[in-house]
Design a protein around this motif. Sequence first.
Motif, PDB file in Angstrom:
ATOM      1  N   PRO A 227       0.839  -1.207   0.000  1.00 54.41           N
ATOM      2  CA  PRO A 227       0.000   0.000   0.000  1.00 54.41           C
ATOM      3  C   PRO A 227       0.869   1.250   0.000  1.00 54.41           C
ATOM      4  N   HIS A 228       0.392   2.294  -0.698  1.00 55.32           N
ATOM      5  CA  HIS A 228       1.234   3.491  -0.823  1.00 55.32           C
ATOM      6  C   HIS A 228       1.057   4.482   0.323  1.00 55.32           C
ATOM      7  N   ASP A 229      -0.093   4.515   0.973  1.00 55.13           N
ATOM      8  CA  ASP A 229      -0.327   5.398   2.123  1.00 55.13           C
ATOM      9  C   ASP A 229      -0.061   6.866   1.827  1.00 55.13           C
ATOM     10  N   ILE A 230      -0.430   7.344   0.652  1.00 53.72           N
ATOM     11  CA  ILE A 230      -0.265   8.762   0.349  1.00 53.72           C
ATOM     12  C   ILE A 230      -1.620   9.354  -0.056  1.00 53.72           C
ATOM     13  N   ASP A 231      -1.715  10.664   0.013  1.00 49.89           N
ATOM     14  CA  ASP A 231      -2.935  11.376  -0.340  1.00 49.89           C
ATOM     15  C   ASP A 231      -3.039  11.483  -1.867  1.00 49.89           C
ATOM     16  N   THR A 232      -4.083  10.898  -2.436  1.00 49.16           N
ATOM     17  CA  THR A 232      -4.262  10.936  -3.892  1.00 49.16           C
ATOM     18  C   THR A 232      -5.481  11.781  -4.289  1.00 49.16           C
ATOM     19  N   SER A 233      -5.880  12.688  -3.406  1.00 48.43           N
ATOM     20  CA  SER A 233      -7.069  13.493  -3.696  1.00 48.43           C
ATOM     21  C   SER A 233      -6.878  14.414  -4.900  1.00 48.43           C
ATOM     22  N   ALA A 234      -5.626  14.676  -5.281  1.00 45.59           N
ATOM     23  CA  ALA A 234      -5.372  15.539  -6.443  1.00 45.59           C
ATOM     24  C   ALA A 234      -5.605  14.831  -7.768  1.00 45.59           C
ATOM     25  N   VAL A 235      -5.725  13.506  -7.762  1.00 45.33           N
ATOM     26  CA  VAL A 235      -5.890  12.744  -8.995  1.00 45.33           C
ATOM     27  C   VAL A 235      -7.253  13.016  -9.626  1.00 45.33           C
ATOM     28  N   SER A 236      -7.247  13.264 -10.930  1.00 42.16           N
ATOM     29  CA  SER A 236      -8.488  13.447 -11.675  1.00 42.16           C
ATOM     30  C   SER A 236      -8.347  12.771 -13.034  1.00 42.16           C
ATOM     31  N   VAL A 237      -9.023  11.628 -13.195  1.00 41.51           N
ATOM     32  CA  VAL A 237      -8.988  10.883 -14.451  1.00 41.51           C
ATOM     33  C   VAL A 237     -10.417  10.506 -14.830  1.00 41.51           C
ATOM     34  N   PRO A 238     -10.680  10.247 -16.109  1.00 41.64           N
ATOM     35  CA  PRO A 238     -12.042   9.890 -16.524  1.00 41.64           C
ATOM     36  C   PRO A 238     -12.582   8.700 -15.735  1.00 41.64           C
ATOM     37  N   GLY A 239     -13.783   8.844 -15.234  1.00 39.74           N
ATOM     38  CA  GLY A 239     -14.406   7.773 -14.475  1.00 39.74           C
ATOM     39  C   GLY A 239     -13.969   7.704 -13.031  1.00 39.74           C
ATOM     40  N   GLY A 240     -12.913   8.468 -12.694  1.00 38.90           N
ATOM     41  CA  GLY A 240     -12.391   8.427 -11.339  1.00 38.90           C
ATOM     42  C   GLY A 240     -11.621   7.139 -11.095  1.00 38.90           C
ATOM     43  N   TYR A 241     -10.562   7.207 -10.326  1.00 37.60           N
ATOM     44  CA  TYR A 241      -9.808   6.006  -9.976  1.00 37.60           C
ATOM     45  C   TYR A 241      -9.114   6.255  -8.647  1.00 37.60           C
ATOM     46  N   ALA A 242      -9.395   5.400  -7.692  1.00 40.82           N
ATOM     47  CA  ALA A 242      -8.747   5.486  -6.384  1.00 40.82           C
ATOM     48  C   ALA A 242      -8.381   4.077  -5.949  1.00 40.82           C
ATOM     49  N   ASP A 243      -7.170   3.919  -5.461  1.00 39.18           N
ATOM     50  CA  ASP A 243      -6.685   2.589  -5.104  1.00 39.18           C
ATOM     51  C   ASP A 243      -5.646   2.740  -4.007  1.00 39.18           C
ATOM     52  N   ASP A 244      -5.590   1.786  -3.094  1.00 40.26           N
ATOM     53  CA  ASP A 244      -4.639   1.900  -1.987  1.00 40.26           C
ATOM     54  C   ASP A 244      -3.253   1.377  -2.341  1.00 40.26           C
ATOM     55  N   VAL A 245      -3.102   0.797  -3.547  1.00 37.84           N
ATOM     56  CA  VAL A 245      -1.804   0.251  -3.965  1.00 37.84           C
ATOM     57  C   VAL A 245      -1.206   1.041  -5.122  1.00 37.84           C
ATOM     58  N   PHE A 246      -2.017   1.404  -6.103  1.00 35.65           N
ATOM     59  CA  PHE A 246      -1.498   2.054  -7.306  1.00 35.65           C
ATOM     60  C   PHE A 246      -1.973   3.498  -7.420  1.00 35.65           C
ATOM     61  N   VAL A 247      -1.055   4.364  -7.889  1.00 35.18           N
ATOM     62  CA  VAL A 247      -1.323   5.797  -8.035  1.00 35.18           C
ATOM     63  C   VAL A 247      -1.275   6.157  -9.518  1.00 35.18           C
ATOM     64  N   PRO A 248      -2.355   6.716 -10.078  1.00 31.58           N
ATOM     65  CA  PRO A 248      -2.320   7.159 -11.482  1.00 31.58           C
ATOM     66  C   PRO A 248      -1.402   8.365 -11.654  1.00 31.58           C
ATOM     67  N   TYR A 249      -0.700   8.410 -12.787  1.00 33.58           N
ATOM     68  CA  TYR A 249       0.130   9.585 -13.074  1.00 33.58           C
ATOM     69  C   TYR A 249      -0.194  10.205 -14.433  1.00 33.58           C
ATOM     70  N   ASP A 250      -0.865   9.464 -15.331  1.00 32.12           N
ATOM     71  CA  ASP A 250      -1.355  10.059 -16.577  1.00 32.12           C
ATOM     72  C   ASP A 250      -2.434   9.168 -17.159  1.00 32.12           C
ATOM     73  N   TYR A 251      -3.071   9.656 -18.228  1.00 30.37           N
ATOM     74  CA  TYR A 251      -4.069   8.837 -18.905  1.00 30.37           C
ATOM     75  C   TYR A 251      -4.158   9.261 -20.371  1.00 30.37           C
ATOM     76  N   GLY A 252      -4.774   8.416 -21.173  1.00 26.40           N
ATOM     77  CA  GLY A 252      -4.984   8.722 -22.581  1.00 26.40           C
ATOM     78  C   GLY A 252      -5.958   7.730 -23.169  1.00 26.40           C
ATOM     79  N   HIS A 253      -6.462   8.032 -24.347  1.00 22.65           N
ATOM     80  CA  HIS A 253      -7.360   7.128 -25.055  1.00 22.65           C
ATOM     81  C   HIS A 253      -6.637   6.578 -26.284  1.00 22.65           C
ATOM     82  N   PHE A 254      -6.758   5.280 -26.494  1.00 20.01           N
ATOM     83  CA  PHE A 254      -6.182   4.689 -27.695  1.00 20.01           C
ATOM     84  C   PHE A 254      -6.946   5.165 -28.922  1.00 20.01           C
ATOM     85  N   ALA A 255      -6.234   5.232 -30.031  1.00 18.63           N
ATOM     86  CA  ALA A 255      -6.839   5.694 -31.278  1.00 18.63           C
ATOM     87  C   ALA A 255      -6.080   5.119 -32.460  1.00 18.63           C
TER      88      ALA A 255
END
Length: 338
Positions: free
Chosen positions: A107-135
């Motif tokens: 578990p990462h035990d850090i504040d991830t409230s700043a994360v904003s990705v489509p559909g929302g994503y919150a997890d106690d192990v993994f932290v999002p850092y970017d996103y994109g759509h395939f095309a």
Amino acid sequence: MRKPSLFFPLFTLIGTAGLVPLAAHADDRTLTVYTYESFIAEWGPGPKVKQAFEADCGCRLDWVGVADGVALLNRLKLEGDKAAAGVVLGLDTNLVTEAKATSLFAPHDIDTSAVSVPGGYADDVFVPYDYGHFAVVYDTQAIKTPPSSLKELVEGDPSQKIVIEDPRTSTPGLGLLLWVKAIYGDDSAAAWAMLRDRVLTVTPGWSEAYGLFTSGEAPMVLSYVTSPAYHMIAEDSDRYQAASFSEGQYLQIEVAGILKAAPEPDLARQFLAFMLTTGFQDTIATNNWMMPAAPTSEPLPEPFERLVKPTKDLLLPSDEVAAHRKAWVDEWQEAMSK
């Protein structure tokens, strides 16, 4: 996406009695991060991230690169708890259930409230850092009317070739596999059999595929909605564009996590917190050519406003992907080999 080819608010470290000052440990404290090769290329975010984090932590940051995200998970499975890394950066949410099943992550035990990705994503192990759509990215000098749906891509003119990536080694390749599955379901094998005639070649990773595309080997490539932004900004060119599909575009959210056996767990945790600061996020749009997952210090460059806006975010549950990935890859491999 990664660049076609072919940070940082300070964290305060409070000393306590009896501890040697941080500077004395600077050469001894090293954080090793496993990631994909394009992230740490000279044109990728890696060099800027390294400079900023090292200045912040008084430590050394070492990168270890593999071809792509699926290859990253494969390497972790081989190395197990002998992996030298403290942080793994470059998996995506399609792989998180399978990654957790290795029992290698903490578990990462850090504040991830700043994360904003489509559909929302919150997890106690993994932290999002970017996103994109395939095309499907196409060359406007070679194709005047691009496919407007996955169905049109699958059933279209076989003389108009596309380069795709291997789902066994590449997260974009896996993304296309899941995109087809999301639209065609039980008829996916038949869809792959039709698409096979349009596929020029299958590459191990994104860099090889995009390099073949930009060198003119094929008029289409599996890439990202954000890929044209690179050409608009770096080359002042509108030649390469992403096709908008009526069914929607498959979403990728890239994540990082801490390994349980991390030699420097505090540094690893500090790095994940650093990922959500402007020092890291400011490098994403115009170095990794993806969308930032947390606030940046400035608005994104104007060409990002001209990119395709997905009609729908497609994303299969990670648990479903973990349960069926092997069978779906086998189905793809059989259809593509006939």
